[in-house]
Design a protein around this motif. Structure first.
Motif, short mmCIF file in Angstrom:
data_model
loop_
_atom_site.label_atom_id
_atom_site.label_comp_id
_atom_site.label_asym_id
_atom_site.label_seq_id
_atom_site.Cartn_x
_atom_site.Cartn_y
_atom_site.Cartn_z
N ASN A 81 1.04 -1.06 0.19
CA ASN A 81 -0.14 -0.32 0.48
C ASN A 81 0.71 1.21 -0.20
OD1 ASN A 81 -1.27 2.30 1.58
ND2 ASN A 81 -3.05 1.07 1.28
N LYS A 82 0.67 2.33 -0.93
CA LYS A 82 1.85 3.43 -0.96
C LYS A 82 1.62 4.12 -0.20
CE LYS A 82 3.28 6.64 -5.04
NZ LYS A 82 3.28 6.83 -6.05
N GLN A 83 0.31 4.64 0.21
CA GLN A 83 -0.01 5.74 1.43
C GLN A 83 0.71 4.71 2.88
OE1 GLN A 83 -3.52 6.59 1.71
NE2 GLN A 83 -3.06 8.48 2.90
N SER A 84 0.60 4.34 2.82
CA SER A 84 1.30 3.23 3.87
C SER A 84 2.87 3.19 4.25
CB SER A 84 0.26 1.75 4.19
OG SER A 84 0.81 1.37 5.54
N GLU A 86 4.24 4.71 2.63
CA GLU A 86 5.37 6.64 2.77
C GLU A 86 4.93 6.89 3.93
OE1 GLU A 86 5.16 10.71 0.41
OE2 GLU A 86 3.65 8.84 -0.21
N GLN A 87 3.80 6.49 5.10
CA GLN A 87 3.95 6.99 6.17
C GLN A 87 4.80 6.07 7.18
OE1 GLN A 87 1.92 9.22 7.51
NE2 GLN A 87 0.99 10.07 6.01
N THR A 168 8.28 10.64 -1.20
CA THR A 168 7.78 10.74 -2.39
C THR A 168 8.26 12.38 -3.26
OG1 THR A 168 5.41 10.18 -1.74
CG2 THR A 168 7.08 8.97 -2.75
N THR A 169 8.01 13.07 -2.34
CA THR A 169 7.07 14.83 -2.01
C THR A 169 8.34 15.55 -2.62
OG1 THR A 169 7.56 15.00 0.42
CG2 THR A 169 5.82 14.94 -0.14
#
Length: 239
Positions: A81-84, A86-87, A168-169
């Motif tokens: 899960n990309k968002q997970s 990244e967090q 990623t930002t």
């Protein structure tokens, strides 16, 4: 009687730690007094990389396959899960920077909005010295500084190191923050995967950032991990 292998020792140590540990932690607690090697740390590194019973969560952080679900749940991490991911990665590298800063006797800061991010099962707010920014400048710059991912302060409570973790930002946003904070006698660091170094260089080497071009350093994730793992050996090492 079966001989206890080095791999078995590492696995049992991980099990006693709740199924996971950093490589630094393993180097501290694995009993390798009977190992016939002059480089036990290198042996432990090889074991965690090669063992089918151990999997990598993040650079420098390993867990037992039998504890996979339990550990990932503890870390609130969903692999794939990309968002997970990244967090988790963002909090992990913030935490490493905090631990390094504390070891070097700096007061450490993370933003209040990041206090609940997880670092190896702990809250960042619980391992960081403060989530309240010391009043070291006027309100406009204070508002900007409050958004920096990690700040180290010296004994006079002045900022000495600013760190922005860029998973990623847009790196340009962090460079803009550093530009506004350039009048402080401090070092600026972009922390990211090594694959983003060229992007960093391309965005730094434009005329608008000329004033800070020589002051901003790129630190890749592996270097942060290596610094963390070597804290007990090189206490005063600097980037």
């Amino acid at each position: 009687m079966n001989k206890i292998t080095q791999e078995h020792q590492v696995i049992e140590t991980l099990r006693k730690e709740g199924g996971f540990a950093t490589l630094r932690r393993l180097n501290e607690i694995v009993d390798f007094s009977t190992w016939k090697t002059k480089t036990p740390e290198a042996t432990i590194r090889r074991i965690v990389q090669d063992s089918k019973q151990i999997f990598k969560i993040q650079a420098g952080l390993w867990a037992l396959e039998e504890f996979r679900e339990e550990v990932l749940r503890k870390f609130e991490l969903k692999l794939g899960n990309k968002q997970s991911e990244e967090q988790f990665s963002h909090g992990y590298y913030q935490g490493l920077l905090v631990e390094i800063g504390k070891f070097r006797h700096h007061m450490t800061y993370v933003p209040a909005q990041d206090k609940n991010r997880k670092f190896i099962g702990q809250r960042l707010g619980d391992i960081t010295d403060t989530i309240e920014l010391p009043a070291f400048t006027h309100d406009k710059l204070m508002k900007r500084a409050k958004t920096i991912d990690v700040i180290w302060f010296n004994e006079r409570l002045m900022p000495s190191h600013f760190y922005e973790v860029e998973h990623t930002t847009d790196i340009k946003n962090s460079l803009s923050k550093f530009y506004e904070l350039q009048d402080f006698y401090a070092d600026f660091h972009i922390v990211a995967d090594a694959s983003r170094k060229k992007e960093f260089e391309d965005k730094l080497h434009v005329s608008i950032f000329g004033a800070i071009e020589e002051r901003v350093k790129f630190v890749d994730y592996n270097r942060v991990v290596n610094m963390y793992e070597g804290l007990t050996k090189v206490k005063n090492s600097i980037w």
